[in-house]
Write a protein that holds these residues in place. Structure first.
Motif, PDB file in Angstrom:
ATOM      1  N   PHE A   8      49.106  54.466  15.615  1.00 42.83           N
ATOM      2  CA  PHE A   8      48.344  54.569  16.853  1.00 42.83           C
ATOM      3  C   PHE A   8      47.495  55.840  16.837  1.00 42.83           C
ATOM      4  N   ALA A   9      48.148  56.965  16.468  1.00 46.45           N
ATOM      5  CA  ALA A   9      47.456  58.252  16.514  1.00 46.45           C
ATOM      6  C   ALA A   9      46.364  58.349  15.462  1.00 46.45           C
ATOM      7  N   ALA A  10      46.565  57.671  14.315  1.00 46.92           N
ATOM      8  CA  ALA A  10      45.579  57.750  13.232  1.00 46.92           C
ATOM      9  C   ALA A  10      44.394  56.816  13.465  1.00 46.92           C
ATOM     10  N   SER A  11      44.490  55.975  14.505  1.00 47.43           N
ATOM     11  CA  SER A  11      43.444  54.979  14.750  1.00 47.43           C
ATOM     12  C   SER A  11      42.150  55.658  15.195  1.00 47.43           C
ATOM     13  N   PRO A  12      41.008  54.987  14.969  1.00 48.34           N
ATOM     14  CA  PRO A  12      39.717  55.657  15.142  1.00 48.34           C
ATOM     15  C   PRO A  12      39.435  56.167  16.555  1.00 48.34           C
ATOM     16  N   THR A  13      40.011  55.579  17.580  1.00 41.96           N
ATOM     17  CA  THR A  13      39.725  56.108  18.917  1.00 41.96           C
ATOM     18  C   THR A  13      40.170  57.570  19.025  1.00 41.96           C
ATOM     19  N   PHE A  14      41.310  57.881  18.431  1.00 39.35           N
ATOM     20  CA  PHE A  14      41.871  59.221  18.613  1.00 39.35           C
ATOM     21  C   PHE A  14      41.636  60.119  17.400  1.00 39.35           C
ATOM     22  N   ASN A  15      41.469  59.490  16.240  1.00 32.21           N
ATOM     23  CA  ASN A  15      41.344  60.222  14.982  1.00 32.21           C
ATOM     24  C   ASN A  15      39.916  60.026  14.502  1.00 32.21           C
ATOM     25  N   SER A  16      38.994  60.791  15.097  1.00 31.55           N
ATOM     26  CA  SER A  16      37.594  60.558  14.779  1.00 31.55           C
ATOM     27  C   SER A  16      36.792  61.813  15.074  1.00 31.55           C
ATOM     28  N   ASP A  17      35.669  61.952  14.371  1.00 30.53           N
ATOM     29  CA  ASP A  17      34.784  63.072  14.659  1.00 30.53           C
ATOM     30  C   ASP A  17      33.917  62.795  15.890  1.00 30.53           C
ATOM     31  N   THR A  18      33.867  61.512  16.259  1.00 28.56           N
ATOM     32  CA  THR A  18      33.115  61.159  17.474  1.00 28.56           C
ATOM     33  C   THR A  18      34.107  61.006  18.608  1.00 28.56           C
ATOM     34  N   ASP A  69      39.277  65.218  25.402  1.00 25.43           N
ATOM     35  CA  ASP A  69      39.639  66.594  25.075  1.00 25.43           C
ATOM     36  C   ASP A  69      40.889  66.609  24.205  1.00 25.43           C
ATOM     37  N   GLU A  70      41.422  67.784  23.982  1.00 27.78           N
ATOM     38  CA  GLU A  70      42.586  67.894  23.104  1.00 27.78           C
ATOM     39  C   GLU A  70      43.810  67.166  23.661  1.00 27.78           C
ATOM     40  N   TYR A  71      43.792  66.864  24.966  1.00 27.49           N
ATOM     41  CA  TYR A  71      44.930  66.151  25.552  1.00 27.49           C
ATOM     42  C   TYR A  71      44.834  64.651  25.300  1.00 27.49           C
ATOM     43  N   THR A  72      43.630  64.198  24.951  1.00 24.06           N
ATOM     44  CA  THR A  72      43.456  62.751  24.847  1.00 24.06           C
ATOM     45  C   THR A  72      42.951  62.297  23.480  1.00 24.06           C
ATOM     46  N   CYS A  73      42.810  63.212  22.531  1.00 22.08           N
ATOM     47  CA  CYS A  73      42.519  62.806  21.154  1.00 22.08           C
ATOM     48  C   CYS A  73      42.674  64.032  20.251  1.00 22.08           C
ATOM     49  N   TYR A  74      42.523  63.804  18.939  1.00 22.86           N
ATOM     50  CA  TYR A  74      42.635  64.937  18.008  1.00 22.86           C
ATOM     51  C   TYR A  74      41.369  65.787  18.030  1.00 22.86           C
ATOM     52  N   GLY A  75      40.245  65.130  18.264  1.00 24.82           N
ATOM     53  CA  GLY A  75      38.987  65.883  18.273  1.00 24.82           C
ATOM     54  C   GLY A  75      38.304  65.930  16.927  1.00 24.82           C
ATOM     55  N   ASN A  76      38.972  65.433  15.880  1.00 22.79           N
ATOM     56  CA  ASN A  76      38.316  65.376  14.565  1.00 22.79           C
ATOM     57  C   ASN A  76      38.928  64.218  13.772  1.00 22.79           C
ATOM     58  N   TYR A  77      38.329  63.938  12.602  1.00 18.85           N
ATOM     59  CA  TYR A  77      38.912  62.924  11.738  1.00 18.85           C
ATOM     60  C   TYR A  77      39.662  63.613  10.613  1.00 18.85           C
ATOM     61  N   ASP A  78      40.837  63.149  10.341  1.00 17.68           N
ATOM     62  CA  ASP A  78      41.603  63.708   9.227  1.00 17.68           C
ATOM     63  C   ASP A  78      42.329  62.564   8.524  1.00 17.68           C
ATOM     64  N   PRO A  79      41.947  62.267   7.289  1.00 17.19           N
ATOM     65  CA  PRO A  79      42.579  61.140   6.578  1.00 17.19           C
ATOM     66  C   PRO A  79      44.079  61.339   6.372  1.00 17.19           C
ATOM     67  N   LYS A  80      44.532  62.588   6.479  1.00 18.25           N
ATOM     68  CA  LYS A  80      45.976  62.851   6.283  1.00 18.25           C
ATOM     69  C   LYS A  80      46.810  62.117   7.310  1.00 18.25           C
ATOM     70  N   ARG A  81      46.187  61.800   8.432  1.00 12.99           N
ATOM     71  CA  ARG A  81      46.960  61.125   9.476  1.00 12.99           C
ATOM     72  C   ARG A  81      47.335  59.712   9.027  1.00 12.99           C
ATOM     73  N   TRP A  82      46.435  59.057   8.287  1.00  6.71           N
ATOM     74  CA  TRP A  82      46.802  57.748   7.733  1.00  6.71           C
ATOM     75  C   TRP A  82      47.809  57.923   6.613  1.00  6.71           C
ATOM     76  N   GLN A  83      47.676  59.043   5.863  1.00 13.33           N
ATOM     77  CA  GLN A  83      48.659  59.286   4.795  1.00 13.33           C
ATOM     78  C   GLN A  83      50.054  59.437   5.408  1.00 13.33           C
ATOM     79  N   ALA A  84      50.121  60.119   6.549  1.00 15.30           N
ATOM     80  CA  ALA A  84      51.415  60.297   7.210  1.00 15.30           C
ATOM     81  C   ALA A  84      51.970  58.947   7.650  1.00 15.30           C
ATOM     82  N   ALA A  85      51.073  58.079   8.139  1.00 15.00           N
ATOM     83  CA  ALA A  85      51.515  56.745   8.550  1.00 15.00           C
ATOM     84  C   ALA A  85      52.025  55.971   7.346  1.00 15.00           C
ATOM     85  N   LYS A  86      51.301  56.103   6.242  1.00 14.88           N
ATOM     86  CA  LYS A  86      51.716  55.401   5.027  1.00 14.88           C
ATOM     87  C   LYS A  86      53.082  55.906   4.566  1.00 14.88           C
ATOM     88  N   ALA A  87      53.269  57.225   4.634  1.00 17.48           N
ATOM     89  CA  ALA A  87      54.557  57.788   4.239  1.00 17.48           C
ATOM     90  C   ALA A  87      55.670  57.230   5.107  1.00 17.48           C
TER      91      ALA A  87
END
Lengths: 609, 1063
Positions: free
Chosen positions: A242-252, A259-277
């Motif tokens: 859920f957290a790695a999905s594009p709505t929250f894990n995105s540069d847009t 804001d920081e309470y409602t998304c990460y504020g940037n894209y980081d592929p590591k978040r999908w890596q964490a999901a994969k792990a």
């Protein structure tokens, strides 16, 4: 004077007669405080058995997806009603879908009967109650004398998983929320600033990680429903996806005010890596411990071989049966079979039902997509019957005729399609000349949880919050996103889910995007009414799911009751939604009631509200 | 207003002085013969009244016609007219030769006693703020319940009668408005003969007087329970003399005051189609067919296409009420008695449903009895013994707990749903094919036909006894007494639940055949085919019982003595204690019902009067409540002090003959309130309670009991404290013709018990009540009356006004986003409202690039999608969006701030006419949802006529003439939530003026024929109640409940004929 004494004696006698039972003068004349009739924290934490009674209060307040007496989420309507799968025509004063979502009336300032119709009302839902009871258990558990250390550790881990589920529920509806690290006392200073999206995700993950080692992978039948290591790891995987999905894990930003309470504020592929792990961790455990498996069809009539209905029943066992080999997280608040009835009751006198848009997504039984331009009005142009084909060997019996299903078996278990038996053992009322047809009904009824016949409803109910099928699809998704395309493993997870209902494998050589879309579709077909679609619409930002006007089917039967042949006509579903023409991404997260923000303890408003 | 009164008074004073100067000049002659007539205020002769020449033994007695003749020495002669039970009158003969003297009842005298807390005082020496009403006024109104008589009679009292249901029609009483945060915690303490008892079970005929104690000086002795005012009822007692038998009988009819009507079936069908069309419904069978609409219009087929007005079918136009009382009183030196018996019957609104064999109507039967006995045990010992009881039978139809009859009949049932009864059996619905698909065919009997009934028998038995010993041998004026009471209640509710019986649906033959023929087809067979459903009616039986008992005990020492003819001193020391075994509040049981609730308290009072001119009253209550922790917060001292100055007793006033009485009063004190809804033992910590199980396991047998934490206790919790101040002025002028009484009061209530509101809800625990609220209340009361006579035509006109306005100072309100959303600072009971501007019109919309009709972007954009004919609300915060932020606290409270009463009384030779007007203003009501939503929220129910008359209708619709100038929002199911929100559109001024009661009567003069029969008085009367109402509120009675979602049993008008006879 003698007279006087005599009189006084009489007086006292009289008074005593009046009140002889309990005459105590002075302070004793006030009622004594009632003898205590309940337990105290000291008596409850005198043994692990009694302490468990506190822990189950945390369990009890966990979210429950069946419409029930326990909570009246959305004003006793379904979350599915605000997706593109289902249309509510409930129109009662408290109905959330109609009053707040279709009309656009949701705001942070709701009061009266409209309050409580939201999909999540911060401050009124039970998640913080779960957290309170979980902390009460955790804070006091070490006082229990002579507790078996392993069992104590296990119970504490259960409390943590309950807490993680509560935070996960809030994360999905609201984003970051205040994280409480103890059971709050009434007299302490009330300052609880909101935690960021990232902090909330991390906290949920850390709770799952802390709990997992102390929990068994699976439990016996008598303990069924207790939190397991599979529940902790499954939840972790769900939240990381859920957290790695594009709505929250995105540069847009998903909304200008995000804001920081409602998304990460940037894209980081590591978040999908964490999901994969997390997916790999789950699968590793599953490989070594086994236990979880998709429910598979059993052949009812050996002479006929495997029938569509056999697939349908396997799928039903998966979501409805307690103790199913697919249940990862199972919530139960009642043993009463009438809890199935609630789903029927709320449709009782209203024309609610499923959308044609959703129905059209279910493929033919062989996996071929159902044509988008299906010519409903002209039977001569049909490649096959859209729902049931007359078949002397068929398992659906209406009167003296028999029929066979022509589509994905899951369609029939999710949707009451025209011609199918519904609830009372007769053909359902979705066609417009049926005696009990309800004004506005889109032609399709809800079948899931309502179930076909009363004999289907004899087992105690549960809310299967997470099924093994979801873990498989979450894992496939995490792998696909992290690896930049589907691996064999990813394919095998999805195909397992498809094969279980007799559908063929997905075509090979799909790109990452194609595989992702296939997964999103598969989740629509597999998890109707299981509170999956809404969050998929949110996390993937599926704007068309909001803005595509929903269609309905006018079905007219060949007779008023027990109709078997229908003529169809596509029409616009009623009522229309404001989203169709005026969509705003603010709908992804629920508004925080203004009153909670104005209490100034640190909560902030969500974007757009 | 005040100034005018003063001016008139001045003018009158000057005139009197002039007359006084002129009179002596005419003095001379002697031996003047004066003739006259002595009558009472109804113009009846006062037989045997004594007329004496003042200062002499010369005199005469009035004859059978009240006439007398007397020779007086001159025009300066002063006549003194007196009779038992009347105030003595003095008059100077002057030029008059034929004099009419009107004697006033001695209860109006300033020397008459009034009942105060734990005692009596003369009107002249009262220093607190209180009002009282006597028996005559109480029995005048033909109502079952005393509470309904109080309306408009006394300043400072407001009543709200919400329902007319037999046996349930009592009014809520507020004394000086509401001083607390919630109205339910503002109800006064009620004492009958000194014991806490419900008021609604006392027969008005048994009441001698009723006092309302308003300020702290009057109620401080009730301490922790006195904050909301106190009502004291005193019942009648016997007088020494031969037996006096009085009988009264009132019989009349009650007529429901109905306001709303449903539209005809023709309108219902057309507007239902408009409703569907507005919402874009495209399925053809969701509409009434043109054939059906035509049939409704012409009435060609009243069975299949009926036009049923359910209220005509189900409700009676008038129904019976009767009240009868007979009482005997009298006594000797040793024993006095008052024995009374009463019977009352009120019938209900419903017609008997044909073929239902039980009585399906509402009714109330009440029997009252009372014996009040006084014994003189020794020369110095008195004993009082009272026994009284009420037996009440209340009957009501069962309605499947679906709601009330008003809702089902007036709001839900359709004119098209059923033709009523055909061939002796109700038609529950016409064929579903006669109406659109999915339209629920409500009929008025839906939940009444063979649904059964509930009968409640309640008997109450109350006893109390007082023994008083005068202790003059210890010191003059000392006495001691002991009082005890024991009250019991028993109630049995019998419930016979019916199975519903048979009913039928009417079909056309061709529809039943599934022929598929159109109605316009010549072959269509219109033969009716009844389809019977249901079963032989059966009635099951269940019963429930409840009982209650209370006792009260009091011991007191009184002292009263006058020293040296000028120092009057009195003292009181009292201990009391009570116990209620099954505590209830506002009719519902309280927490820990198995534990009796008790009170203990001490009362002390000292009064001092110097020459009845300077008055001082200091009193205190010291008492405790179980609700608070033993030790510090349980007991409280509630002191008060009041002073009075009878200015008219001053020497410098003696020359002002036109001033009969003038008194200034002031009081200050502290009282408390310990009750907060049903909560008891508020200091106790919540315990963990088992509440069900959590169900692990695959099967049903692996539950784990679940423990939940209760509400934490609040050790520091204590009573609400009301600090009250009062200043009052009373005067009587011009030989008691003008009467004035006025009070100004202020109240500051602190520590009001509320659950905290500003704590974060994420702490997820229920919170105990805390002493957080603060409310100020202030206001005034004025009563002004003038009475006089012109010959033997007498009149007495008095009016009163009460104003009470409260203000929330603190209620732990969460800081609002906008100032206009702040509740604190305004009165309690206001509403949060959108400001309705107008309806959206087609011209407010434009077509956008995609061809969609959208609201003009220059207008504020509502959060909801809107269409022409929907409500436009004001964008209060001017952010361009209309949403929940645009609601404001607005309107007046639902409890009137101003209450007016006016009582007019005229008498002439035995005829009398009394009118009692009441009025209220500064009161708002917000319509219930059912009055805001055409076809109601389900979209399936009845359509009120006023929607049919006023809703916006699109000119383009194909079903009914357009009405784009309609004032009410369009018919819509999708947008009713937006249109029906709490807004100024649905808020109405509930001010009203009402002729509450009217009496016209004739009292026969005493004559030989009556004497032979032993009749000492006979009067006949016509009385009416709630006869006229003027209000802007048209749909509902201005007093009717606004909180219930669906209306209630209607209030009633009453027309009665009454006979009163005394032997």
């Amino acid at each position: 004077m003698k007279k006087l004494i005599k009189l006084l004696c009489i007086t006292i006698l009289c008074a005593a007669t009046v009140a002889c039972e309990s005459l105590r003068l002075g302070d004793a004349g006030l009622s004594k405080a009632p003898e205590t009739s309940g337990a105290t924290i000291d008596t409850l934490f005198a043994s692990l058995t009694d302490a468990d009674k506190v822990l189950v209060s945390a369990y009890y307040n966990l979210p429950y997806g069946l419409v029930s007496d326990f909570d009246s989420k959305m004003g006793s309507d379904f979350l599915e009603s605000i997706t593109d799968h289902f249309i509510s025509n409930k129109h009662s004063d408290s109905d959330g879908p109609n009053n707040l979502y279709y009309s656009g009336g949701l705001s942070a300032n709701l009061t009266g009967s409209y309050a409580g119709g939201e999909n999540y009302r911060f401050g009124s839902e039970k998640d913080y109650t779960v957290i309170r009871y979980a902390w009460l258990f955790l804070e006091n558990a070490d006082r229990i004398p002579d507790a078996d250390p392993a069992l104590l550790a296990r119970r504490k881990a259960e409390a943590k998983v309950c807490m993680a589920i509560a935070y996960a529920n809030m994360l999905r509806y609201l984003g970051g929320v205040p994280i409480l690290d103890h059971a709050v006392q009434v007299d302490e200073e009330m300052h609880y600033p909101r935690n960021t999206f990232a902090e909330t995700v991390n906290f949920i993950v850390s709770l799952c990680d802390e709990a997992a080692p102390d929990l068994p992978w699976s439990v016996s039948d008598s303990e069924d429903g207790r939190m397991t290591r599979a529940a902790a790891l499954g939840l972790k995987l769900r939240i990381l996806c859920f957290a790695a999905s594009p709505t929250f894990n995105s540069d847009t930003k998903w909304h200008p005010d995000a804001d920081e309470y409602t998304c990460y504020g940037n894209y980081d592929p590591k978040r999908w890596q964490a999901a994969k792990a997390a997916a790999e961790e789950f699968m590793r455990e599953q490989l070594s411990n086994g236990h979880y498996a998709l429910e598979q069809a059993t052949i009812a009539e050996p002479l006929k071989g495997i029938q569509p209905r056999d697939y349908r029943l396997a799928y039903r066992r998966a979501y409805v049966n307690r103790g199913s080999s697919e249940a990862i997280i199972s919530i139960r608040k009642s043993n009463s079979t009438s809890y199935h009835d609630k789903h029927f009751e709320i449709q009782g006198s209203y024309g609610s039902g499923c959308s044609l848009n959703w129905v059209n997504k279910f493929p033919w039984a062989d996996g071929t997509p159902f044509p988008e331009d299906f010519d409903w009005e002209n039977k001569e142009n049909w490649p096959d019957h859209p729902f049931f084909r007359p078949d002397p060997m068929g398992t659906l019996k209406v009167g003296s005729s028999t029929f066979t299903e022509t589509r994905d078996p899951r369609l029939y278990e999710n949707v009451g399609v025209p011609g199918d038996i519904w609830r009372d053992g007769t053909v359902g009322r979705g066609y417009s000349n049926h005696k009990y047809y309800q004004d506005g009904c889109p032609g399709f009824l809800m079948m899931k949880f309502v179930m076909q016949q009363s004999s289907d409803r004899s087992n105690p109910p549960h809310w299967c919050m997470m099924r093994f099928a979801e873990v498989l699809l979450n894992a496939a998704e995490a792998l696909n996103e992290a690896d930049g395309g589907p691996s064999d493993k990813a394919y095998s997870y999805v195909n397992a889910v498809r094969n279980r209902v007799g559908l063929p494998n997905l075509p090979e050589d799909l790109t990452k995007e194609e595989f992702r879309n296939a997964l999103i579709l598969e989740r629509e077909l597999e998890f109707g009414f299981e509170e999956v679609r809404w969050f998929d619409m949110v996390r993937w930002g599926l704007t068309e799911a909001f803005t595509t006007p929903l269609k309905a089917l006018t079905a007219v039967g060949d007779r008023d009751s027990e109709a078997t042949v229908f003529s169809f006509k596509v029409r616009d579903a009623y009522p229309p939604r404001k989203w169709y023409t005026d969509f705003n991404t603010k709908w992804y997260l629920a508004p925080i009631p203004a009153i909670e923000i104005n209490k100034n303890y640190g909560m902030t408003q969500n974007p757009g509200w | 207003m005040k100034q005018k009164v003063v001016q008139i008074a001045r003018l009158a004073a000057v005139l009197c002085l002039l007359l006084g100067m002129w009179a002596p000049a005419a003095f001379a002659q002697k031996g003047i013969t004066v003739k006259g007539r002595i009558v009472d205020e109804d113009g009846l002769p006062v037989i045997g009244a004594a007329v004496t020449l003042k200062g002499t033994a010369t005199g005469a007695a009035a004859d059978m016609d009240g006439g007398f003749t007397l020779v007086v020495p001159g025009e300066t002669a002063v006549l003194e007219v007196s009779a038992l039970g009347y105030m003595t009158e003095e008059l100077t003969v002057g030029k008059q030769r034929n004099i009419t003297v009107v004697l006033r009842d001695d209860t109006q005298s300033i020397e008459a006693t009034v009942v105060v807390a734990y005692g009596t005082q003369t009107k002249a020496t009262v220093t607190g703020a209180l009002a009282s009403i006597d028996n005559k006024a109480l029995v005048r109104a033909p109502v079952a319940d005393v509470t309904n008589v109080l309306a408009g009679q006394m300043p400072g009292v407001s009543t709200i009668q919400e329902t007319g249901q037999p046996g349930e029609d009592y009014a809520k009483i507020y004394i000086r408005g509401a001083g607390s945060l919630s109205d339910s915690n503002a109800s006064p303490l009620i004492l009958v003969d000194g014991v806490e008892r419900p008021l609604n079970t006392v027969d008005p005929n048994e009441i001698e007087s009723l006092s309302i104690l308003k300020d702290a000086a009057s109620t401080a002795v009730f301490g922790v329970r006195g904050a909301n005012g106190v009502i004291i009822v005193t019942t009648k007692r016997g007088d020494v003399g031969k037996p006096k038998i009085s009988g009264s009988s009132i019989t009349g009819v009650q007529v429901p005051m109905s306001y709303i009507t449903q539209c005809s079936s023709y309108d219902f069908a057309r507007y239902y189609n408009v409703f569907q069309w507005n919402d874009g419904i495209t399925t053809a069978n969701s509409y009434f067919t043109p054939e059906a609409i035509e049939a409704y219009r012409t009435g060609s087929d009243p069975i299949m296409f009926p036009n049923t007005q359910w209220h005509e079918l189900m409700f009676r136009k008038a129904f019976l009420q009767t009240k009868n009382n007979i009482n005997i009183s009298g006594g000797s030196d040793k024993v006095r008695y008052f024995v009374s018996m009463g019977y009352m019957f009120q019938n209900g609104l419903l017609k008997q449903i044909p073929d239902v064999t039980y009585d399906n109507n509402y009714s109330y039967n009440r029997y009252n009895y009372r014996a009040n006995l006084d014994f003189k045990l020794t020369e110095t010992t008195d004993m009082k013994f009272n026994i009284s009881g009420v037996i009440g039978n209340t009957r009501e139809p069962l309605d499947s707990d679906r709601g009330n009859i008003w809702m089902l009949t007036m709001l839900w049932a359709h004119p098209t749903g059923s033709p009523g009864i055909v061939n002796g059996m109700p038609v529950t619905s016409v064929s579903e094919k006669a109406v659109p698909k999915g339209l629920t065919r409500w009929n008025g009997w839906e939940y009444y036909y063979w649904s059964g009934f509930r009968a409640k028998y309640k008997t109450s038995l109350n006893m109390d006894m007082t023994i008083t010993q005068r202790l003059d041998f210890i010191t003059q004026g000392l006495s001691a007494s002991v009082k005890g009471s024991y009250d019991t209640d028993m109630a049995i509710t019998k419930k016979r639940t019916g199975s519903g019986g048979y009913h039928q649906t009417i079909e056309y033959q061709s529809w039943a055949d599934n022929s598929g023929l159109s109605m316009s087809d010549p072959a269509f067979d219109r033969t009716y085919l009844p389809v019977i459903s249901g079963s032989q009616p059966t009635m099951s039986y269940s019963e429930s019982t409840s009982d209650d008992k209370n006792w009260y005990l009091e011991a007191r020492i009184d002292y009263k003595r006058k020293f040296a003819h000028k120092h009057t001193v009195s003292g009181l020391l009292l201990y009391n204690q009570s116990r209620d075994y099954y505590p209830e509040k506002n009719g519902s049981s309280m927490d820990y019902q198995w534990l009796p609730r008790g009170y203990v308290g001490w009362v002390g009072r000292v009064t001092y009067a110097y020459k009845d001119k300077y008055l001082l009253d200091v009193s205190a209550g010291y008492n405790g409540s179980e609700n608070f922790a033993p030790g510090k917060t349980r007991y409280g001292l509630f002191p008060s002090a009041s002073i009075g100055w009878v200015i008219s007793e001053e020497k410098f006033m003696k020359s002002a003959h036109w001033v009969d009485f003038l008194k200034l009063r002031a009081s200050v004190g502290k009282v408390g309130n310990d009750l907060n809804n049903a909560v008891r033992f508020m200091y106790m910590d919540g315990v963990w309670n088992e509440s069900g199980s959590y169900y692990f396991g695959v099967n049903r047998n692996d539950g784990v009991p679940r423990y939940e934490l209760g509400t934490p206790g609040n050790l520091g919790v204590t009573w609400e404290t009301a600090l009250k101040g009062n200043v009052g002025l009373d005067f009587d002028l011009f030989n008691y013709r003008l009467h004035f009484s006025g009070d100004i009061f202020r109240e500051h209530r602190t520590g009001i018990l509320i659950a905290p509101r500003s704590l974060p809800s994420i702490i997820a625990t229920s919170l105990p009540n805390m002493n957080l609220g603060v409310v100020d209340n202030h206001g005034y009361e004025i009563e002004l009356g003038w009475k006089d006579h012109i010959g033997d035509f007498t009149y007495d006109i008095s009016s009163n006004v009460t104003f009470a306005r409260n203000k929330i100072i603190r209620e732990d309100e969460v800081e609002p986003e906008f100032e206009y959303q702040r509740e604190t600072g305004g009165p309690t009971g206001r509403y949060m409202l959108y400001q309705f501007e107008r309806l959206y019109q087609k011209s407010d919309f434009i077509t956008d690039a995609n061809g969609n009709r959208v609201l003009n972007p220059s207008l504020p954009q509502p959060s909801n999608a809107v269409y022409p004919g929907d409500c436009m609300y004001k964008d209060l915060n001017e952010d361009g969006i209309i949403d929940g932020r645009d609601r404001m606290y607005d309107g007046y409270p639902n409890r009137p701030e101003y209450v007016f009463g006016s009582n007019w009384r005229f008498g002439w030779r035995g005829f009398n006419l009394t009118l009692n007007w009441t009025a209220a203003t500064n009161v708002s009501r917000v319509w219930n949802a059912d009055y805001r939503i055409p076809f109601t929220n389900s979209g399936h129910r009845g359509l009120l006529q006023y929607f049919a008359d006023g809703c916006w209708i699109d000119n383009d619709n194909p079903w009914a003439p357009g009405r784009e100038d309609g004032k009410l929002p369009r018919f819509t199911k999708t947008n009713y939530p937006w249109n029906s929100m709490d807004s100024t559109l649905w808020t109405v001024d509930a001010s009203y003026l009402r002729l509450k009661s009217l009496n016209f009567g004739y009292t026969f003069s005493r004559n030989n024929f009556f004497d032979k029969l032993g009749i000492s008085s006979l009067s006949l009367m016509f009385t009416g109640y709630n006869l006229l109402t003027f209000s802007k509120m048209k749909l509902q009675d201005p007093e009717a409940k606004s909180s219930s979602s669906s209306g209630t049993y209607p209030l009633v008008k009453t027309y009665n004929f009454a006979v009163n006879v005394t032997f």
